[in-house]
Design a protein around this motif. Sequence first.
Motif, short mmCIF file in Angstrom:
data_model
loop_
_atom_site.label_atom_id
_atom_site.label_comp_id
_atom_site.label_asym_id
_atom_site.label_seq_id
_atom_site.Cartn_x
_atom_site.Cartn_y
_atom_site.Cartn_z
N GLY A 149 45.65 44.57 46.55
CA GLY A 149 45.22 43.22 46.92
C GLY A 149 45.40 42.19 45.82
N PHE A 153 47.96 39.09 46.03
CA PHE A 153 47.42 37.73 45.93
C PHE A 153 48.14 36.94 44.84
N TYR A 156 51.57 36.01 46.32
CA TYR A 156 51.57 35.07 47.44
C TYR A 156 50.98 33.70 47.10
N ALA A 157 50.09 33.62 46.11
CA ALA A 157 49.31 32.40 45.96
C ALA A 157 49.38 31.70 44.61
N THR A 178 46.85 28.73 49.41
CA THR A 178 46.19 29.78 48.62
C THR A 178 45.30 30.64 49.53
N GLY A 181 47.51 32.87 51.27
CA GLY A 181 47.89 33.96 50.37
C GLY A 181 46.80 35.01 50.26
N LEU A 182 45.55 34.57 50.26
CA LEU A 182 44.43 35.53 50.22
C LEU A 182 44.42 36.38 51.48
N ALA A 185 47.16 38.86 51.25
CA ALA A 185 46.82 39.90 50.27
C ALA A 185 45.84 40.89 50.86
#
Length: 199
Positions: A149, A153, A156-157, A178, A181-182, A185
């Motif tokens: 995770g 994250f 992605y963020a 963001t 993205g979380l 993740a």
Amino acid sequence: MDVPKFPEPERTMTGLTALWLPILLSAVFVFIVSSIIHMASPWHKSDYPKMPNENRVRDALRPLAIPPGDYMVPRAQDMNEMKSPEFAEKLKQGPVFVVTVMPNGMMSMTRNLTMWFLYSLVVSVFAAYVTGRALSQSSPYLSVFRFAGVTAFAAYALALWQMSIWYRRSWSITVKSTIDGLIYALVTAGTFGWLWPQW
């Protein structure tokens, strides 16, 4: 007589080949979730409002035939020009903007969606690599979830924040992306925890 000390055996890591299923499925699940977020919800609908006097702007720019690419206006050639009174006047007069010019015509969603899936696959590979280096097979769900995770994250963020820091992209867009993205993740972490190989 001294008893010889033997080194402790190294913890067995988990190789990427053992993780092909969570890599593939996490990318598929992220692709599905992102499609729902962007197409079936109003979450990102207000990200890019319509420009005032859009038609006049288009009419003014069209004859210039600006090639597709990223541009900053005004743009200094070097630090000396950036410090010059002339450049300061350009900034004062405005407009000051960073813009991405795209090719004319309809955007190919097939190309974009294909690239997005490949990107999600790359993120999952990195999540698998980091988690596999840290944990052995039969590791508990929450340990796998944590490593996969956090790695997903970060991919992605976190890099999105630079666009708001340096290029003045709206913080609301960055915060929403963001949060996206979380979510991606968490989906990735849950998939890895669920499909982590057992002895």
